[in-house]
Design a protein around this motif. Structure first.
Motif, PDB file in Angstrom:
ATOM      1  N   SER A  56       0.834  -1.193   0.000  1.00 13.77           N
ATOM      2  CA  SER A  56       0.000   0.000   0.000  1.00 13.77           C
ATOM      3  C   SER A  56       0.877   1.253   0.000  1.00 13.77           C
ATOM      4  CB  SER A  56      -0.894   0.004   1.238  1.00 13.77           C
ATOM      5  OG  SER A  56      -1.565   1.228   1.341  1.00 13.77           O
ATOM      6  N   ASP A  57       0.371   2.300  -0.609  1.00 14.93           N
ATOM      7  CA  ASP A  57       1.054   3.589  -0.563  1.00 14.93           C
ATOM      8  C   ASP A  57       0.571   4.424   0.617  1.00 14.93           C
ATOM      9  OD1 ASP A  57       2.559   3.054  -2.817  1.00 14.93           O
ATOM     10  OD2 ASP A  57       1.088   3.911  -4.184  1.00 14.93           O
ATOM     11  N   ALA A  58      -0.401   3.888   1.355  1.00 14.93           N
ATOM     12  CA  ALA A  58      -0.956   4.619   2.499  1.00 14.93           C
ATOM     13  C   ALA A  58       0.107   4.778   3.590  1.00 14.93           C
ATOM     14  CB  ALA A  58      -2.163   3.880   3.056  1.00 14.93           C
ATOM     15  N   ILE A  59       0.055   5.876   4.288  1.00 17.27           N
ATOM     16  CA  ILE A  59       0.971   6.121   5.395  1.00 17.27           C
ATOM     17  C   ILE A  59       0.287   5.647   6.677  1.00 17.27           C
ATOM     18  CG2 ILE A  59       2.175   7.874   6.747  1.00 17.27           C
ATOM     19  CD1 ILE A  59       2.436   9.476   4.130  1.00 17.27           C
ATOM     20  N   PRO A  60       0.885   4.669   7.353  1.00 17.01           N
ATOM     21  CA  PRO A  60       0.238   4.126   8.558  1.00 17.01           C
ATOM     22  C   PRO A  60       0.235   5.140   9.700  1.00 17.01           C
ATOM     23  CG  PRO A  60       2.409   3.148   8.252  1.00 17.01           C
ATOM     24  CD  PRO A  60       2.154   4.013   7.058  1.00 17.01           C
ATOM     25  N   SER A  61      -0.826   5.103  10.463  1.00 20.45           N
ATOM     26  CA  SER A  61      -0.905   5.931  11.668  1.00 20.45           C
ATOM     27  C   SER A  61      -0.425   5.096  12.852  1.00 20.45           C
ATOM     28  CB  SER A  61      -2.351   6.377  11.898  1.00 20.45           C
ATOM     29  OG  SER A  61      -3.152   5.249  12.237  1.00 20.45           O
ATOM     30  N   LEU A  62      -0.307   5.735  14.000  1.00 23.75           N
ATOM     31  CA  LEU A  62       0.070   4.984  15.210  1.00 23.75           C
ATOM     32  C   LEU A  62      -1.009   3.956  15.543  1.00 23.75           C
ATOM     33  CD1 LEU A  62       1.568   7.819  17.431  1.00 23.75           C
ATOM     34  CD2 LEU A  62       2.793   6.067  16.144  1.00 23.75           C
ATOM     35  N   LYS A  63      -2.255   4.293  15.246  1.00 26.21           N
ATOM     36  CA  LYS A  63      -3.364   3.357  15.474  1.00 26.21           C
ATOM     37  C   LYS A  63      -3.200   2.118  14.585  1.00 26.21           C
ATOM     38  CE  LYS A  63      -8.397   3.156  15.492  1.00 26.21           C
ATOM     39  NZ  LYS A  63      -9.643   3.876  15.209  1.00 26.21           N
ATOM     40  N   ASP A  64      -2.776   2.307  13.326  1.00 23.44           N
ATOM     41  CA  ASP A  64      -2.539   1.177  12.418  1.00 23.44           C
ATOM     42  C   ASP A  64      -1.421   0.276  12.947  1.00 23.44           C
ATOM     43  OD1 ASP A  64      -4.470   2.085  10.548  1.00 23.44           O
ATOM     44  OD2 ASP A  64      -2.989   3.404   9.610  1.00 23.44           O
ATOM     45  N   LEU A  65      -0.369   0.895  13.458  1.00 24.75           N
ATOM     46  CA  LEU A  65       0.737   0.117  14.034  1.00 24.75           C
ATOM     47  C   LEU A  65       0.250  -0.704  15.230  1.00 24.75           C
ATOM     48  CD1 LEU A  65       3.499   2.831  13.889  1.00 24.75           C
ATOM     49  CD2 LEU A  65       3.696   0.561  12.896  1.00 24.75           C
ATOM     50  N   LYS A  66      -0.518  -0.077  16.097  1.00 25.22           N
ATOM     51  CA  LYS A  66      -1.038  -0.758  17.292  1.00 25.22           C
ATOM     52  C   LYS A  66      -1.965  -1.908  16.894  1.00 25.22           C
ATOM     53  CE  LYS A  66      -1.289  -1.103  21.721  1.00 25.22           C
ATOM     54  NZ  LYS A  66      -0.143  -1.688  22.403  1.00 25.22           N
ATOM     55  N   ASN A  67      -2.790  -1.684  15.871  1.00 23.58           N
ATOM     56  CA  ASN A  67      -3.712  -2.705  15.394  1.00 23.58           C
ATOM     57  C   ASN A  67      -2.948  -3.931  14.873  1.00 23.58           C
ATOM     58  OD1 ASN A  67      -6.256  -3.820  14.627  1.00 23.58           O
ATOM     59  ND2 ASN A  67      -5.875  -3.147  12.536  1.00 23.58           N
ATOM     60  N   LEU A  68      -1.934  -3.705  14.052  1.00 22.82           N
ATOM     61  CA  LEU A  68      -1.148  -4.825  13.520  1.00 22.82           C
ATOM     62  C   LEU A  68      -0.424  -5.540  14.660  1.00 22.82           C
ATOM     63  CD1 LEU A  68      -0.167  -6.506  11.157  1.00 22.82           C
ATOM     64  CD2 LEU A  68       1.695  -4.867  10.857  1.00 22.82           C
ATOM     65  N   GLU A  69       0.083  -4.784  15.617  1.00 21.64           N
ATOM     66  CA  GLU A  69       0.757  -5.388  16.764  1.00 21.64           C
ATOM     67  C   GLU A  69      -0.211  -6.289  17.539  1.00 21.64           C
ATOM     68  OE1 GLU A  69       3.419  -3.981  20.582  1.00 21.64           O
ATOM     69  OE2 GLU A  69       1.757  -2.711  19.950  1.00 21.64           O
ATOM     70  N   LYS A  70      -1.444  -5.825  17.760  1.00 15.86           N
ATOM     71  CA  LYS A  70      -2.442  -6.621  18.486  1.00 15.86           C
ATOM     72  C   LYS A  70      -2.799  -7.900  17.728  1.00 15.86           C
ATOM     73  CE  LYS A  70      -6.136  -4.728  20.150  1.00 15.86           C
ATOM     74  NZ  LYS A  70      -7.255  -3.813  20.461  1.00 15.86           N
ATOM     75  N   ILE A  71      -2.984  -7.802  16.416  1.00 14.72           N
ATOM     76  CA  ILE A  71      -3.302  -8.992  15.618  1.00 14.72           C
ATOM     77  C   ILE A  71      -2.135  -9.987  15.693  1.00 14.72           C
ATOM     78  CG2 ILE A  71      -3.723  -9.871  13.279  1.00 14.72           C
ATOM     79  CD1 ILE A  71      -5.134  -7.185  12.693  1.00 14.72           C
ATOM     80  N   GLY A  72      -0.915  -9.474  15.603  1.00 19.65           N
ATOM     81  CA  GLY A  72       0.262 -10.332  15.701  1.00 19.65           C
ATOM     82  C   GLY A  72       0.350 -11.024  17.055  1.00 19.65           C
ATOM     83  N   GLN A  73       0.091 -10.293  18.124  1.00 19.36           N
ATOM     84  CA  GLN A  73       0.145 -10.879  19.463  1.00 19.36           C
ATOM     85  C   GLN A  73      -0.946 -11.929  19.653  1.00 19.36           C
ATOM     86  OE1 GLN A  73      -0.082  -7.319  21.856  1.00 19.36           O
ATOM     87  NE2 GLN A  73       2.132  -7.196  22.087  1.00 19.36           N
ATOM     88  N   ARG A  74      -2.155 -11.633  19.186  1.00 18.34           N
ATOM     89  CA  ARG A  74      -3.251 -12.605  19.317  1.00 18.34           C
ATOM     90  C   ARG A  74      -2.949 -13.869  18.514  1.00 18.34           C
ATOM     91  NH1 ARG A  74      -7.972  -9.238  17.480  1.00 18.34           N
ATOM     92  NH2 ARG A  74      -8.808 -11.239  16.869  1.00 18.34           N
ATOM     93  N   THR A  75      -2.429 -13.692  17.307  1.00 20.90           N
ATOM     94  CA  THR A  75      -2.092 -14.842  16.464  1.00 20.90           C
ATOM     95  C   THR A  75      -1.015 -15.689  17.144  1.00 20.90           C
ATOM     96  OG1 THR A  75      -2.625 -13.578  14.478  1.00 20.90           O
ATOM     97  CG2 THR A  75      -1.289 -15.558  14.176  1.00 20.90           C
ATOM     98  N   TYR A  76      -0.006 -15.038  17.681  1.00 16.35           N
ATOM     99  CA  TYR A  76       1.076 -15.752  18.367  1.00 16.35           C
ATOM    100  C   TYR A  76       0.528 -16.570  19.534  1.00 16.35           C
ATOM    101  CZ  TYR A  76       5.426 -16.663  20.830  1.00 16.35           C
ATOM    102  OH  TYR A  76       6.477 -17.289  21.461  1.00 16.35           O
ATOM    103  N   LYS A  77      -0.327 -15.954  20.342  1.00 17.78           N
ATOM    104  CA  LYS A  77      -0.896 -16.654  21.495  1.00 17.78           C
ATOM    105  C   LYS A  77      -1.711 -17.878  21.077  1.00 17.78           C
ATOM    106  CE  LYS A  77      -1.206 -12.706  24.620  1.00 17.78           C
ATOM    107  NZ  LYS A  77      -2.115 -11.736  25.241  1.00 17.78           N
ATOM    108  N   ILE A  78      -2.499 -17.728  20.025  1.00 17.07           N
ATOM    109  CA  ILE A  78      -3.318 -18.844  19.551  1.00 17.07           C
ATOM    110  C   ILE A  78      -2.458 -19.966  18.992  1.00 17.07           C
ATOM    111  CG2 ILE A  78      -4.979 -19.542  17.761  1.00 17.07           C
ATOM    112  CD1 ILE A  78      -6.495 -16.934  18.361  1.00 17.07           C
ATOM    113  N   LEU A  79      -1.436 -19.626  18.210  1.00 14.12           N
ATOM    114  CA  LEU A  79      -0.528 -20.647  17.671  1.00 14.12           C
ATOM    115  C   LEU A  79       0.201 -21.363  18.800  1.00 14.12           C
ATOM    116  CD1 LEU A  79       0.982 -18.819  14.569  1.00 14.12           C
ATOM    117  CD2 LEU A  79      -0.731 -20.627  14.563  1.00 14.12           C
TER     118      LEU A  79
END
Length: 86
Positions: A56-79
């Motif tokens: 994407s050419d979109a510029i991520p916001s801090l909220k976008d970074l936090k969202n991806l971090e949360k999805i990554g953490q949840r995925t890690y915990k489930i795996l």
């Protein structure tokens, strides 16, 4: 030392997630034994989010970074709970 901009921070987060979470597990591996949370769906969601930010050419916001971090953490915990990570 200057703080990284959000694009650099997003790429760094993506690299960290890719180093920690195997995004290419086979469905047969994902869906064996006891399932405590759907590993397959979480990996698909994480992969889609990473793909979006990589191409994407979109510029991520801090909220976008936090969202991806949360999805990554949840995925890690489930795996981890489903014994797909060491």
């Amino acid at each position: 030392m200057p703080k990284p901009n959000t694009q650099i921070a997003m790429q760094s987060l993506i690299n960290q997630i890719k180093a920690t979470i195997p995004l290419n597990l086979e469905e047969a591996q994902l869906c064996q034994g006891q399932c405590l949370g759907c590993s397959k769906k979480m990996l698909e969601m994480l992969d889609a989010e990473i793909s979006y930010w990589q191409y994407s050419d979109a510029i991520p916001s801090l909220k976008d970074l936090k969202n991806l971090e949360k999805i990554g953490q949840r995925t890690y915990k489930i795996l981890k709970r489903n014994q797909l990570l060491p």
